[in-house]
Design an enzyme around this catalytic site. Structure first.
Site, mmCIF file in Angstrom:
data_model
loop_
_atom_site.group_PDB
_atom_site.id
_atom_site.type_symbol
_atom_site.label_atom_id
_atom_site.label_comp_id
_atom_site.label_asym_id
_atom_site.label_seq_id
_atom_site.Cartn_x
_atom_site.Cartn_y
_atom_site.Cartn_z
ATOM 1 N N ASP A 22 0.903 -1.067 -0.008
ATOM 2 C CA ASP A 22 0.129 0.027 0.104
ATOM 3 C C ASP A 22 1.004 1.504 -0.002
ATOM 4 O OD1 ASP A 22 -2.817 1.020 0.628
ATOM 5 O OD2 ASP A 22 -1.757 1.886 2.335
ATOM 6 N N GLU A 43 1.906 -0.486 -4.917
ATOM 7 C CA GLU A 43 0.643 0.690 -5.276
ATOM 8 C C GLU A 43 1.311 1.865 -5.591
ATOM 9 O OE1 GLU A 43 -3.342 2.656 -3.895
ATOM 10 O OE2 GLU A 43 -1.622 2.305 -2.576
HETATM 11 C C1 GLC Z 1 -4.344 3.012 -0.490
HETATM 12 C C2 GLC Z 1 -5.429 1.988 -0.436
HETATM 13 C C3 GLC Z 1 -6.671 2.846 -0.180
HETATM 14 C C4 GLC Z 1 -6.172 3.355 1.068
HETATM 15 C C5 GLC Z 1 -5.238 4.390 1.163
HETATM 16 C C6 GLC Z 1 -4.746 4.576 2.464
HETATM 17 O O1 GLC Z 1 -4.400 3.781 -1.643
HETATM 18 O O2 GLC Z 1 -5.708 1.558 -2.057
HETATM 19 O O3 GLC Z 1 -7.911 2.132 -0.060
HETATM 20 O O4 GLC Z 1 -7.485 4.250 1.605
HETATM 21 O O5 GLC Z 1 -4.329 3.332 0.712
HETATM 22 O O6 GLC Z 1 -4.135 3.268 3.245
#
Ligand code: GLC
Length: 553
Positions: A251, A291
């Site tokens: 993440d 991500e």
């Molecule tokens: C990422 C996740 C999202 C979350 C954010 C904070 O972007 O995909 O769902 O709210 O991180 O952890």
């Protein structure tokens, strides 16, 4: 939904192709010349070969699961790990090789689990550590892998680390989070721009200071400049790898360190990621996907290609495909994948999504126009990159309207499996209402429909399966003299495929690709387009919103 029997992409042919493929491919109409017969491989054996060894993820199909919404086993209306284990055979039948579970660790669920309060346990809503062990064993017994969501940039305010850190300025973890006397810091140039809310600093009355959070106020950022934090989070990683998980979706990993130089993927974050990769490489065949924080090239996440991430999400495509498929130009898609190809080091491969838990459902993003997400899915499955399906995409799930956590819940509704009460998801009251038309889009209904979404996705994934060209093959874009036709070649050492996608939904098109130099005559495996060799050129004919996947060697 405009799911007509005169399917714009010949999906009936595709569904049939699943069965015909093993016998040597589809037959063409009587007016066309006979299609060549190419030596057919045992695709199951090929898939087994390609899916073993460290490059397995480049050939795999991943499936993102919101455990809360997949399958309830206990009747409390909340999906759980035991329920998920029961559904493994259904997912395998679809063509799924690996699961990514959204956060399953204890959490107050202010951000659907992206606010972790204990890195080494299972949320009681979802079961126990024994349930995870059983899920891992059941998945591995089926040749499937399981990746966890790793949320390392921040914790929940309820995490014991934060509770200790906030006590005073001298406790052993005083420095594990980012504290300041003012709602600002010269070392964090991005600190005035939170992702959620209006301020990135929240006053903590216990400690008498502000703390920094890139996301909700209940998600304080960890201070990675403290080496103890970096060490502690790498220990968390070892903990789960020792347990047998196959890897992680990381993440917002680019945000770990901030400095005056910037807030995303600064050199210290890259160094941490290299250490993280080193930890994974100490285990067998483990994989991680990043991500990214921003749009644009994912190259910074790959380093030299083998020393940082295995994959990074291609957000330009995930967010951009709806726009591409609203127009009738092939160039934006071709340009995008050309740029990806040029930008990434050898061995690196993006992860390609049409949807995820942060995006509206594909159905909503296309106003229910199936030909758009289906063509995008063909690109997703045949361009270089690993396809990641978001649960329910294979049913074209409609959005919900109820909000329990935040607006993203519209795309996080329970899976409808059958016509039973609770639609096979639960025997109780679901934690959130199903999306629109859930009964009509259940797996049981879709499975019985040869023109439906399920047959489409199953056929598409079967086409990719055991075909090395789509996993690690080279890409050659074939520009044609018709700007609405996307045409490209994927090639492995011993097989060559051509993919044609018609971007124009209203009219049929014919395009000539000079210098295509196809190695053999085309045999169509999927779709309704036709392809022919004309000397060194290729002629492609595409019905409105038509597609074709051909084998030419
Ligand atoms: C990422 C996740 C999202 C979350 C954010 C904070 O972007 O995909 O769902 O709210 O991180 O952890």
């Amino acid at each position: 939904m405009s799911r007509a029997s005169n399917s714009p992409m010949g999906v009936t042919a595709l569904a049939a192709g699943v069965f015909v493929l093993g016998l040597g491919g589809c037959t063409s109409s009587s007016s066309s010349p006979p299609e060549p017969v190419y030596p057919e491989k045992d695709r199951a054996a090929e898939a087994a070969r390609l899916l073993s060894g460290p490059d397995w993820y480049r050939h795999a199909v991943f499936y993102e699961v919101y455990v809360r919404s997949l399958q309830d086993s206990g009747g409390d209306g909340i999906g759980d790990l035991r329920g998920l284990a029961v559904r493994l055979d259904d997912l395998k039948a679809l063509g799924v090789d690996a699961l990514w579970l959204m956060p399953i660790m204890p959490s107050p669920l202010a951000d659907s689990g992206y606010d972790v309060s204990d890195y080494r346990a299972i949320h009681p809503d979802y079961g126990t550590m024994a349930d995870l062990d059983a899920l891992l064993a059941a998945a591995h017994a089926r040749g499937m892998r399981v990746m966890l969501d790793l949320v390392l940039n921040h914790t929940s305010v309820e995490h014991a680390w934060f509770q200790e850190s906030r006590q005073d300025r001298t406790n052993p973890r005083a420095d594990w989070y980012v504290w300041s006397d003012t709602p600002s810091s010269p070392d964090i140039p991005c600190a005035q721009v939170p992702t959620f809310g209006t301020t990135a600093w929240t006053w903590d009355a216990v400690r008498g200071q502000y703390y920094f959070h890139r996301f909700f106020p209940s998600q304080p950022d960890l201070n990675y400049w403290n080496p103890e934090v970096a060490a502690a989070t790498l220990d968390v990683v070892r903990f789960w790898l020792d347990r047998g998980v196959d890897g992680f979706r990381c993440d917002v990993i680019g945000l770990l360190y901030e400095s005056q130089a910037g807030c995303s993927m600064i050199p210290e974050t890259s160094a941490y990621i290299r250490e993280l990769r080193g930890v994974l490489d100490g285990y067998r065949d483990r994989t991680m996907v990043a991500e990214p924080t921003f749009f644009g090239s994912t190259a910074p996440y790959f380093g030299g290609g083998r020393d940082m991430f295995h994959m990074a999400f291609d957000f330009d495509f995930a967010f951009g495909w709806t726009t591409y498929f609203e127009g009738s130009a092939a160039q934006p898609v071709a340009d995008h994948f050309a740029a990806v190809q040029q930008g990434l080091p050898a061995g690196a491969q993006n992860a390609i999504q049409l949807g995820n838990h942060d995006l509206p459902r594909a159905y909503e993003r296309t106003n229910g126009i199936a030909s758009r997400w289906r063509r995008a899915a063909i690109v997703q499955a045949t361009m270089p990159g690993t396809p990641f399906l978001y649960y329910g995409e294979e049913l074209a799930l409609r959005p919900g309207t109820q909000v329990v956590v935040d607006g993203r819940d519209h795309a996080r509704t329970p899976m409808p499996w059958s016509a039973d009460p609770g639609l096979g998801f639960t025997t109780g009251q679901p934690w959130i209402a199903f999306g629109a038309d859930a009964a009509r889009t259940s797996l049981a209904v879709e499975r019985a429909d040869p023109d439906g979404e399920y047959a489409f996705y199953k056929g598409l994934l079967a086409l990719r399966r055991g075909r090395e060209a789509f996993g690690t093959g080279t890409l050659r874009l074939l520009p044609t003299d018709d700007p609405s036709i996307l045409l490209y070649v994927r090639e492995s050492p011993d097989e060559t495929y051509v993919v044609a996608v018609g971007m124009d939904e209203r009219a049929a098109h014919v395009g000539i690709a000079p210098g295509a130099n196809l190695p053999g005559d085309p045999r169509r495996l999927l779709g309704n387009a036709t392809l022919a060799r004309e000397g060194t050129s290729a002629r492609v004919t595409v019905p409105p919103a038509g597609t074709g996947v051909f084998r030419v060697r």
